[in-house]
Structure formats: structure tokens, C-alpha cells
Design a protein around this motif. Sequence first.
Motif, PDB file in Angstrom:
ATOM      1  N   ASP A 182       0.710  -1.099  -0.084  1.00 50.31           N
ATOM      2  CA  ASP A 182      -0.198   0.080   0.209  1.00 50.31           C
ATOM      3  C   ASP A 182       0.713   1.378  -0.042  1.00 50.31           C
ATOM      4  OD1 ASP A 182      -2.150  -1.455   0.054  1.00 50.31           O
ATOM      5  OD2 ASP A 182      -3.003  -1.335   2.179  1.00 50.31           O
ATOM      6  N   GLY A 183       2.031   1.033   0.404  1.00 53.91           N
ATOM      7  CA  GLY A 183       3.151   2.268   0.447  1.00 53.91           C
ATOM      8  C   GLY A 183       4.387   1.850   1.104  1.00 53.91           C
ATOM      9  N   ILE A 184       5.459   2.889   0.889  1.00 52.81           N
ATOM     10  CA  ILE A 184       6.466   2.460   1.549  1.00 52.81           C
ATOM     11  C   ILE A 184       7.015   3.783   2.619  1.00 52.81           C
ATOM     12  CG2 ILE A 184       7.485   1.141  -0.105  1.00 52.81           C
ATOM     13  CD1 ILE A 184       9.077   3.467  -1.205  1.00 52.81           C
ATOM     14  N   ILE A 185       7.679   3.604   3.497  1.00 53.27           N
ATOM     15  CA  ILE A 185       8.125   4.521   4.485  1.00 53.27           C
ATOM     16  C   ILE A 185       9.940   4.205   4.271  1.00 53.27           C
ATOM     17  CG2 ILE A 185       8.167   5.335   6.820  1.00 53.27           C
ATOM     18  CD1 ILE A 185       5.798   3.798   7.546  1.00 53.27           C
ATOM     19  N   ILE A 186      10.329   5.642   4.018  1.00 51.82           N
ATOM     20  CA  ILE A 186      11.895   5.431   4.316  1.00 51.82           C
ATOM     21  C   ILE A 186      12.194   6.568   5.789  1.00 51.82           C
ATOM     22  CG2 ILE A 186      14.210   6.279   3.235  1.00 51.82           C
ATOM     23  CD1 ILE A 186      12.970   5.474   0.607  1.00 51.82           C
ATOM     24  N   SER A 187      12.807   6.216   6.509  1.00 53.87           N
ATOM     25  CA  SER A 187      12.753   6.917   7.834  1.00 53.87           C
ATOM     26  C   SER A 187      14.362   7.032   8.144  1.00 53.87           C
ATOM     27  CB  SER A 187      12.234   6.455   8.929  1.00 53.87           C
ATOM     28  OG  SER A 187      12.528   5.310   9.393  1.00 53.87           O
ATOM     29  N   THR A 188      14.649   8.180   9.072  1.00 52.50           N
ATOM     30  CA  THR A 188      15.879   8.192   9.695  1.00 52.50           C
ATOM     31  C   THR A 188      15.628   7.517  11.223  1.00 52.50           C
ATOM     32  OG1 THR A 188      15.104  10.047  10.954  1.00 52.50           O
ATOM     33  CG2 THR A 188      16.020  10.538   8.715  1.00 52.50           C
ATOM     34  N   PRO A 189      16.811   7.116  11.731  1.00 57.76           N
ATOM     35  CA  PRO A 189      16.653   6.948  13.197  1.00 57.76           C
ATOM     36  C   PRO A 189      15.542   7.536  14.214  1.00 57.76           C
ATOM     37  CG  PRO A 189      19.033   6.722  12.565  1.00 57.76           C
ATOM     38  CD  PRO A 189      18.216   7.662  11.483  1.00 57.76           C
ATOM     39  N   THR A 190      15.637   8.884  14.212  1.00 55.43           N
ATOM     40  CA  THR A 190      14.725   9.826  14.675  1.00 55.43           C
ATOM     41  C   THR A 190      13.231   9.142  14.370  1.00 55.43           C
ATOM     42  OG1 THR A 190      16.176  11.352  15.033  1.00 55.43           O
ATOM     43  CG2 THR A 190      13.671  12.135  15.267  1.00 55.43           C
ATOM     44  N   GLY A 191      12.926   8.930  12.970  1.00 54.99           N
ATOM     45  CA  GLY A 191      11.682   8.550  12.751  1.00 54.99           C
ATOM     46  C   GLY A 191      11.546   6.987  12.807  1.00 54.99           C
ATOM     47  N   SER A 192      12.365   6.324  13.130  1.00 57.52           N
ATOM     48  CA  SER A 192      12.286   4.956  13.567  1.00 57.52           C
ATOM     49  C   SER A 192      11.091   4.670  14.771  1.00 57.52           C
ATOM     50  CB  SER A 192      13.361   4.215  13.787  1.00 57.52           C
ATOM     51  OG  SER A 192      13.821   4.298  15.308  1.00 57.52           O
ATOM     52  N   THR A 193      10.783   5.762  15.504  1.00 56.22           N
ATOM     53  CA  THR A 193       9.874   5.673  16.552  1.00 56.22           C
ATOM     54  C   THR A 193       8.335   6.252  16.262  1.00 56.22           C
ATOM     55  OG1 THR A 193      10.679   7.428  17.633  1.00 56.22           O
ATOM     56  CG2 THR A 193      11.555   5.358  18.413  1.00 56.22           C
ATOM     57  N   ALA A 194       8.329   6.577  14.790  1.00 58.39           N
ATOM     58  CA  ALA A 194       7.158   7.317  14.619  1.00 58.39           C
ATOM     59  C   ALA A 194       6.318   6.435  13.698  1.00 58.39           C
ATOM     60  CB  ALA A 194       7.489   8.484  13.666  1.00 58.39           C
ATOM     61  N   TYR A 195       6.063   6.684  12.289  1.00 62.00           N
ATOM     62  CA  TYR A 195       5.085   5.928  11.468  1.00 62.00           C
ATOM     63  C   TYR A 195       5.750   4.394  11.046  1.00 62.00           C
ATOM     64  CZ  TYR A 195       1.884   5.129   7.652  1.00 62.00           C
ATOM     65  OH  TYR A 195       0.799   4.541   6.698  1.00 62.00           O
ATOM     66  N   SER A 196       7.227   4.667  11.034  1.00 64.82           N
ATOM     67  CA  SER A 196       7.983   3.338  10.556  1.00 64.82           C
ATOM     68  C   SER A 196       7.638   2.071  12.118  1.00 64.82           C
ATOM     69  CB  SER A 196       9.413   3.720  10.539  1.00 64.82           C
ATOM     70  OG  SER A 196       9.915   2.141  10.174  1.00 64.82           O
ATOM     71  N   GLN A 212      16.308   3.450   7.068  1.00 62.08           N
ATOM     72  CA  GLN A 212      15.471   2.081   7.048  1.00 62.08           C
ATOM     73  C   GLN A 212      14.054   2.305   5.924  1.00 62.08           C
ATOM     74  OE1 GLN A 212      12.696   0.686  10.240  1.00 62.08           O
ATOM     75  NE2 GLN A 212      13.682   2.229  11.662  1.00 62.08           N
ATOM     76  N   LEU A 213      13.896   1.305   5.490  1.00 65.38           N
ATOM     77  CA  LEU A 213      12.911   1.144   4.635  1.00 65.38           C
ATOM     78  C   LEU A 213      11.704   0.021   5.196  1.00 65.38           C
ATOM     79  CD1 LEU A 213      11.576   1.232   1.563  1.00 65.38           C
ATOM     80  CD2 LEU A 213      13.098  -0.520   1.047  1.00 65.38           C
ATOM     81  N   ALA A 214      10.642   0.438   5.184  1.00 63.71           N
ATOM     82  CA  ALA A 214       9.598  -0.485   5.812  1.00 63.71           C
ATOM     83  C   ALA A 214       8.462  -0.170   4.757  1.00 63.71           C
ATOM     84  CB  ALA A 214       9.059   0.263   7.215  1.00 63.71           C
TER      85      ALA A 214
END
Length: 305
Positions: A182-196, A212-214
Motif C-alpha cells: 500500500d505504500g513505503i516508508i523511508i525513515s531516519t533513526p529519529t523517525g524509527s519511533t514514528a510511522y515506521s 530504514q525502509l519499511a
Amino acid sequence: MPKVGIIFNDDKPIACKVAQDLQAQFQRAGHQVVMATGGGGLLGYSQPERPICHTRIEHLTPPDFDADMPFAVVLGGDGTVLSAFRQLAPIGVPLLTINTGHMGFLTEIYLNQLAEAVEQLLSGQYCIEKRSMLAVRLFREETLLWEALSLNEMVIHREPLTSMCHFEIQIGLHAPVDIAADGIIISTPTGSTAYSLSAGGPVVTPDVPVLQLAPICPHSLASRALVFSDSEPVTVFPATPNRMVMVVDGNGGCYVLPEDRVQLEKSPFIAKFIRLQSPEFFRILREKLGWGLPHIAKPTSVELP
């Protein structure tokens, strides 16, 4: 006269009131104070008929804020913090983040700690924690249509009422991979505790130099979150005939058409968090997300009379 800044959420009366009080306090301490609202860092959304709707990364800094400022204070929730870093990371100003919102995962202190925090700030009794950021850019052929600075994540997802999407993703010089989701998330370490995190990605401590890619709801048992070096640029090609939507930091974004490509790379700009005590990431995980709390023992069985 040293100059300091205040960025606040003008939608919240408490943040407006505290901003005025802080302004007076800093002025009494001999500082010039410049103020701006978090709205200046909002990205906005482009429209299908008007896809070019963005402000260049370096142009979001509010008037009168400059690189010589020793610090700025942010009053709001996580959304205001994200907006403030989009505004001030390009000029390298450290931010003390004060929670006037709800969870405030990115904030350093609560309002009941403000008096002591200001004393520490004015006396220079603090350290600076550096967090990496992402530069996100959308291209159509060689034309830059949209760009943004991201502290948390970039998300590309399908529009409502459309089918599952395919994404062709190339990380560095590695062979492209195809993900159906349905979609992809590419996040920083800070964003690892958010949508990812909600999408099943791992928590990454802020000091680890990775991205990271989720996938979001992948249509494959083999599609799982991937962690890779943040020195690797990423290019995303929408391998689907459907129009998609890109959102950065849950704030704003643009449409992504089949002929577009999205490029991401670690930004030269970094987020500088002012810490009034040594950063303790596991403590924040425990307090804000309940991670690592001890199990509560089951009560012993009681014989009924």
C-alpha cells in the motif's frame, strides 16, 4: 546584545502565553528576541493541476533568524518541533524543545520544568545532541518539482480507492528491488519511533548512521523492513499506472505520477537538540512508549471460602 529565537505553535493559547513570558524573561537577561510561528515550516500540499508547490529547503528560515544565534526555544508538540527544525536546521541553530502538546516524544521538557530549564539555558549548562535528516526531492525528468527537509520520514502511499502499488527502489549502486504494498516508508533513526514503528519497523537508536525502509501492508511474506547505511542515496520509481501521494513528516507533500522519481539522501543539515541532561534514549522509550517495562507478576491463586 546576543540574539535568541522562539518558535511557537500559535494554534495553542498556552504556547502563545509562554512564548510572551519567555520573550520578556530573555529580554530582562539582556538578549534580543526574535519570534516566529511553527506555521512557517509547514510544507503544504500541491494539487494535481498545480504540482509545483514548494519552498526550497534553504528558504524556510524565518526573517531575522541567523546562524549566529546561540539557541532557540520551541513551544509545541512534535509537529511544531519538526516544523522548527525544517526552519532552523539549514542555519545550524540548536533548539530547546518544550512540550505544550500531548505525547511530545521529541520534546526535552514539560512546562513545569521551564523555570529551571531557562536558568540552565542562560548559563550554558547543556549539551547538544545531533540527529541526521533527509533531503527529499521529487523530479519529473530533470525538473525539480518539490523538495523538503525531513527529520522523521518520507512516505509514499496509494490514494484511497485505488489498488495496491508497486515500487521499484534502488539503494546506492545495488540492484533495484520491487515491492508490492500500500505504500513505503523511508525513515531516519529519529523517525524509527514514528510511522515506521507502527508499520512494523525496528527501533533504531539515534546515533546509528542508517536509514530504514519499511513497506506498508506488503503483499508478500518476503517484504520486511530493511536497515541500510545512510551514506547510500535512494531512488524510488513508482512502477504503477496509478497516481500516488508523498508525505514528509506527516505534514505536507505532493502527488507522485508514474513518470516521476523520488530521490532521497542524507542531508548536510542536521537537527541539533539541546539536552539539559545526558541523552538517555532508552529512558524516553520507556516513559513515552512503555518499552522495556518489567512484567507484572500474576497474582497467586486464592482459595475461595
